[in-house]
Design a protein around this motif. Structure first.
Motif, short mmCIF file in Angstrom:
data_model
loop_
_atom_site.label_atom_id
_atom_site.label_comp_id
_atom_site.label_asym_id
_atom_site.label_seq_id
_atom_site.Cartn_x
_atom_site.Cartn_y
_atom_site.Cartn_z
N ASP A 66 0.85 -1.19 0.00
CA ASP A 66 0.00 0.00 0.00
C ASP A 66 0.89 1.24 0.00
OD1 ASP A 66 -2.26 -1.58 0.04
OD2 ASP A 66 -2.42 -1.58 2.23
N SER A 67 0.27 2.39 -0.15
CA SER A 67 1.07 3.62 -0.25
C SER A 67 0.85 4.51 0.97
CB SER A 67 0.70 4.39 -1.52
OG SER A 67 -0.68 4.71 -1.53
N ILE A 68 1.80 5.42 1.16
CA ILE A 68 1.73 6.42 2.23
C ILE A 68 2.12 7.76 1.64
CG2 ILE A 68 4.12 5.92 2.96
CD1 ILE A 68 3.31 6.69 5.80
N LYS A 69 1.45 8.82 2.07
CA LYS A 69 1.73 10.15 1.55
C LYS A 69 2.35 10.99 2.65
CE LYS A 69 -0.35 14.04 -0.93
NZ LYS A 69 -1.61 14.66 -1.42
N VAL A 70 3.56 11.48 2.41
CA VAL A 70 4.28 12.35 3.33
C VAL A 70 4.42 13.70 2.66
CG1 VAL A 70 6.37 12.66 4.69
CG2 VAL A 70 5.55 10.35 4.21
N GLY A 71 3.65 14.68 3.13
CA GLY A 71 3.63 15.97 2.45
C GLY A 71 3.07 15.79 1.05
N GLU A 72 3.83 16.20 0.04
CA GLU A 72 3.38 16.06 -1.35
C GLU A 72 3.97 14.82 -2.02
OE1 GLU A 72 4.25 19.68 -3.37
OE2 GLU A 72 3.04 20.93 -2.02
N LEU A 73 4.66 14.00 -1.24
CA LEU A 73 5.31 12.80 -1.78
C LEU A 73 4.49 11.55 -1.44
CD1 LEU A 73 7.81 11.29 -3.01
CD2 LEU A 73 8.75 11.28 -0.67
N THR A 74 4.18 10.76 -2.45
CA THR A 74 3.52 9.47 -2.24
C THR A 74 4.51 8.37 -2.60
OG1 THR A 74 1.36 10.42 -2.80
CG2 THR A 74 1.57 8.02 -2.84
N LEU A 75 4.68 7.42 -1.68
CA LEU A 75 5.64 6.33 -1.92
C LEU A 75 5.10 5.03 -1.32
CD1 LEU A 75 8.73 6.87 0.44
CD2 LEU A 75 6.60 8.09 0.69
N PRO A 76 5.56 3.88 -1.79
CA PRO A 76 5.02 2.60 -1.32
C PRO A 76 5.54 2.23 0.07
CG PRO A 76 6.78 2.21 -2.88
CD PRO A 76 6.56 3.70 -2.86
N VAL A 77 4.72 1.49 0.82
CA VAL A 77 5.15 0.92 2.10
C VAL A 77 5.86 -0.40 1.78
CG1 VAL A 77 4.41 -0.01 4.32
CG2 VAL A 77 3.23 1.98 3.34
N VAL A 78 7.17 -0.45 2.05
CA VAL A 78 7.94 -1.65 1.69
C VAL A 78 8.17 -2.56 2.91
CG1 VAL A 78 9.10 -0.53 -0.24
CG2 VAL A 78 10.14 -0.44 2.04
N GLY A 79 7.78 -2.13 4.11
CA GLY A 79 7.95 -2.99 5.28
C GLY A 79 7.40 -2.34 6.53
N SER A 80 7.10 -3.17 7.52
CA SER A 80 6.67 -2.67 8.83
C SER A 80 7.88 -2.58 9.74
CB SER A 80 5.61 -3.58 9.44
OG SER A 80 6.16 -4.85 9.72
N LEU A 81 7.90 -1.57 10.58
CA LEU A 81 9.05 -1.29 11.45
C LEU A 81 8.65 -1.57 12.90
CD1 LEU A 81 11.94 -0.07 11.75
CD2 LEU A 81 10.83 2.16 11.98
N SER A 82 9.33 -2.54 13.53
CA SER A 82 9.02 -2.88 14.93
C SER A 82 9.87 -2.08 15.90
CB SER A 82 9.24 -4.38 15.17
OG SER A 82 8.37 -5.14 14.36
N SER A 83 11.16 -1.89 15.59
CA SER A 83 12.03 -1.11 16.48
C SER A 83 13.26 -0.65 15.72
CB SER A 83 12.46 -1.94 17.69
OG SER A 83 13.26 -3.03 17.31
N MET A 84 13.87 0.44 16.24
CA MET A 84 15.11 0.95 15.65
C MET A 84 15.77 1.85 16.67
SD MET A 84 13.80 3.89 12.96
CE MET A 84 15.48 4.27 12.45
#
Length: 832
Positions: A144-162
């Motif tokens: 699926d996609s996510i929009k950050v400001g005017e940029l739309t890009l695909p979700v390539v993974g879920s992040l559990s911790s960093m």
């Protein structure tokens, strides 16, 4: 002999053992957790940061700063900022922390993602890693996609911790990781936007971090940048959680101190009942040293046993702390059992058992063999005052050393010991005054049972002094702990948020303000606040610029004062969270007049300025001279916009600025609708839904409250044991008196009334004085330690006072239970 006598008296030694076990368990559990926390911080400091060291700056680095950064060859870099993100799949919006990364970050530790390779491929794929909880919340899946400001890009993974994220910050603004080269396409980093640039480095084995800090920090400070090494992070985290540990240590020490009082009371009962036995042993040829050692070995052995049992319980308790505190910690705590706190618990159990029992043990040394033949239960020889003074001095030294070890402050340790001595003196004085007043105004015309009860309070061999001091001290410590808990929890109380602003829209550009106001009105909501914000830095204070302040050590100005970018506002009034401390508030000035500003007390303290001092600000490259007109106390605990620096109207209206708008969304659905509409039209703005903040803070406060109440449980249970032991000190004397009264014809009902009234009076006087002393103690703590307003709770008066009085009454009546159920002759034979 010590072993045989202890086996025969094991039930009588139960109170003594329980007092030690609970106090040691509290101390050992805290010490074990503190050691584990420090070891984890030290071992994981690189993984927490993700690098050996980093350079961060809150603005685009200038040419000089960039040259310093590049000369050290960063391995990875990042720009991060808070922004709204949108999920086009369902129109969901959420406040998130966007971390735009370039290079192989983290150097140490790892990003935990699903799928696993997403952590290393997202930059090449040009996709985003999104917090796993956030994906579940909005039913978003990989692809699926996510929009950050005017940029739309695909979700390539879920992040559990960093590295660099904690549970609390992720709850408010979950992380979204994107490739740094795509940041420009978001069009979010505009004027007034909060952003942070970070550059990550890997050190060689020869790197001296102290030398690195000494060399780089002055250079970076001049460019408004900071150096942070993994060793400094370790020290900073250690100091942060050390403060929490100190409070818990203090709570544990109260439990231990109550345990010490319980030891003294329990041993006093035990040794008093053994004096006749000791006299018999001396008649049979036992020496003073032998009779003393028999009971010293018993007490010391029980102290060691209590230390072992308390240590075992402490281990079990500290195993639960990481689960309770995980929301506050930026890492997982691995529990390992270290030997040092266990040995410390055993040694501490031995020391407090012997030290606080020593005064009673000295009585065994001076028992006369003739006491075995005499009817009186008083010894023909008294313990010399010199021996008593030596024991008291040892106890005071122990209390000072132990409190200094916990508080790490000589003055606080001295104040603590002096406070305890004053408390003892006041309680003893009140007990003596009570006896004198009753004796002076003894009601001779009252009924027999009432007169007999009052006589018990001041006649020879009375227990008034001992019981009032013991009951008062136990109540004092428990009530002080309760009042302190209220002070701590009130510091973070949220209060009722109904009707207040619960939606805050920040980073609103001037040309967007009118359109967003219309959008809010179209959603049937009203503007509560429209606050202009102007960013500026302090250029100089009283003519001293940043570089001069760095070189002049006598000024003691905090470094952050010159480096910090202040977000200020202007208005003609003060708000409810502000209180004027010094000077006068000027609501408005005319062009050309001296500009009087109002600063918060924390800035005044850090910048070492007061009313009348001059401060020059750099407002987007323009220098503006001001004078401190007033100093305010700001309640930062309130969830609303508060400001360190406040300008009057008539000064900053034409300065470059942006706006913060606030409104109240009556329902969650209306809040979501407003956020979707605003973010769709104005992607650069950030919306904070305070409902989520309230929920998170409430959850944190409930955990804090649970921890404080959990530790208070030790003190309350130990305090009850102390009270039981203290009241039972009078058992032997009261049994003989009750038997004598029965022999003279007194009825059971009369004996009950005499005993009940005596113990009820003792319980009420002791607990009332203890609570009043705790009130004074808590007030001093609030003023000088926590620096908070103190609003006393009525709970100790309506709960502790009657509860402790009834407890003392119940224990007192249990002392004579056997007298009422048996014949006088049978009881006398059993007692002898």
């Amino acid at each position: 002999m010590a072993w045989r006598d202890a086996k025969a008296s094991r039930m009588r030694l139960l109170l003594f053992t329980a007092s030690i076990v609970l106090g040691i368990a509290a101390v050992v559990s805290i010490q074990l957790f503190r050691d584990n926390l420090q070891d984890n911080i030290k071992n994981q400091s690189k993984s927490l940061m993700g690098a050996d060291y980093l350079i961060d700056i809150n603005e685009t680095p200038n040419e000089r700063a960039q040259a310093i950064i590049d000369s050290l060859n960063p391995v990875a870099s990042e720009v991060n900022f808070v922004s709204m993100v949108v999920f086009p799949k369902n129109g969901g919006t959420k406040l998130a922390r966007v971390r735009a990364i370039e290079g192989p970050f983290p150097i140490y530790g790892k990003m935990v993602t699903q799928p696993e390779d997403a952590a290393t491929t997202y930059q090449q794929k040009g996709g985003a890693l999104v917090d796993a909880t956030l994906l579940l919340q909005y039913d978003i899946k990989t692809g699926d996609s996510i929009k950050v400001g005017e940029l739309t890009l695909p979700v390539v993974g879920s992040l559990s911790s960093m590295p660099g994220n904690s549970a609390v910050t992720s709850s408010v603004a979950p992380p979204v990781v994107i490739p740094r080269h795509l940041v420009g396409e978001t069009n979010l980093l505009q004027f007034g936007s909060r952003k942070e640039y970070q550059y990550f480095y890997k050190a060689t084995s020869e790197t001296d971090f102290i030398q690195l800090e000494n060399t780089l920090e002055p250079m970076l400070d001049a460019e408004r940048a900071d150096l942070d090494t993994h060793t400094s992070t370790s020290r900073r985290l250690g100091r942060r959680y050390e403060n929490m540990g100190k409070f818990l240590n203090l709570v544990a020490f109260i439990a231990l101190l109550l345990g010490c009082v319980g030891i003294a009371s329990s041993v006093h009962i035990y040794i008093r009942e053994k004096l006749t036995h000791i006299a018999v042993l001396k008649c049979l040829g036992a020496s003073r040293q032998q009779s003393f050692l028999i009971y010293l070995i018993q007490i010391a052995g029980i102290g060691i046993l209590g230390g072992v049992l308390g240590g075992a319980i402490g281990i079990v308790i500290q195993e639960s702390f990481p689960y309770i505190l995980k929301e506050f910690l930026p890492f997982d705590v691995d529990i390992t059992i270290t030997v040092q706190p266990l040995i410390f618990g055993i040694v501490l159990g031995f020391l407090i058992a012997v030290l606080f029992a020593l005064l009673s043990l000295l009585n065994t040394w001076y028992v006369s063999p003739l006491q075995a033949l005499r009817i009186s239960d008083t010894s023909t020889q008294k313990t010399p005052k010199q021996a008593k003074l030596i024991v008291f001095a040892l106890i005071i030294v122990f209390l000072f050393l132990f409190s200094y070890w916990l508080l790490d402050n000589v003055l606080y340790a001295i104040a603590f010991v002096v406070g305890m001595l004053i408390t003892f003196a006041i309680l003893a004085g009140i007990a003596t005054l009570t006896m004198k007043m009753i004796k002076a105004w003894f009601p001779k015309t009252w009924g027999y049972t009432t007169r007999q009860s009052l006589l018990n309070l001041f006649r020879p061999n009375n227990q008034t002094l001992v019981l009032i001091v013991a009951i008062g001290l136990g109540t004092f410590l428990i009530s002080t702990l309760y009042f302190t808990k209220d002070i701590l929890l009130s510091k973070t109380a949220i209060g009722d948020s109904s009707g207040k602003a619960n939606i805050i829209i920040i980073d609103v550009q001037p040309e967007q303000t009118e359109a967003i106001e219309k959008t809010i009105a179209a959603n049937q909501m009203e503007i509560i606040d429209n606050i202009p914000l102007v960013t500026m830095r302090i250029h100089s204070r009283n003519g001293v610029e940043a570089n001069e302040a760095e070189q002049d050590s006598t000024l003691r100005i905090r470094r952050w004062v010159y480096n910090h970018e202040f977000r200020t506002t202007y208005r003609n009034h003060l708000v409810a969270s502000e209180e004027l401390l010094e000077g006068e508030w000027t609501p408005e000035v005319n062009s050309g007049d001296v500009i009087p500003i109002s600063i918060s007390e924390n800035v005044a303290e850090s910048a070492k300025v007061t009313v009348g001092d001059n401060i020059v600000f750099n407002v987007q490259g323009v220098l503006m001279e001001t004078v401190v007109g007033s100093i305010r106390m700001v309640d930062w605990g309130q969830l609303q916009l508060n400001f360190n620096i406040l300008f009057p109207k008539g000064v900053l209206e034409n300065a470059p600025q942006f706006t913060v708008l606030s409104t109240n969304a009556p329902t969650e659905a209306s809040s979501a609708q407003l956020q979707r509409t605003v973010v769709a039209d104005f992607p650069n703005v950030t919306i904070i839904d305070l409902r989520q903040v309230f929920t998170i803070v409430d959850d944190i406060l409930s955990k804090v409250s649970w921890i404080i109440n959990f530790m208070a449980f030790f003190s309350i249970i130990t305090g009850i044991i102390v009270l039981i032991g203290s009241v039972r000190t009078s058992k032997h004397q009261r049994i003989k008196e009750s038997v004598l009264l029965r022999t003279l014809g007194a009825k059971n009902q009369q004996i009950l009334r005499i005993t009940a009234l005596e113990y009820l009076l003792l319980g009420m006087v002791g607990s009332l004085v203890g609570i009043l002393l705790a009130l004074v103690s808590a007030l001093l703590l609030a003023l000088f330690v926590f620096r908070e307003a103190f609003v006393p709770s009525i709970i100790p008066f309506v709960v502790f006072l009657p509860a402790i009085s009834v407890l003392v009454l119940g224990i007192g009546l249990s002392n004579i239970r056997g007298v009422l159920n048996s014949s006088p002759l049978e009881i006398l034979r059993r007692e002898v």
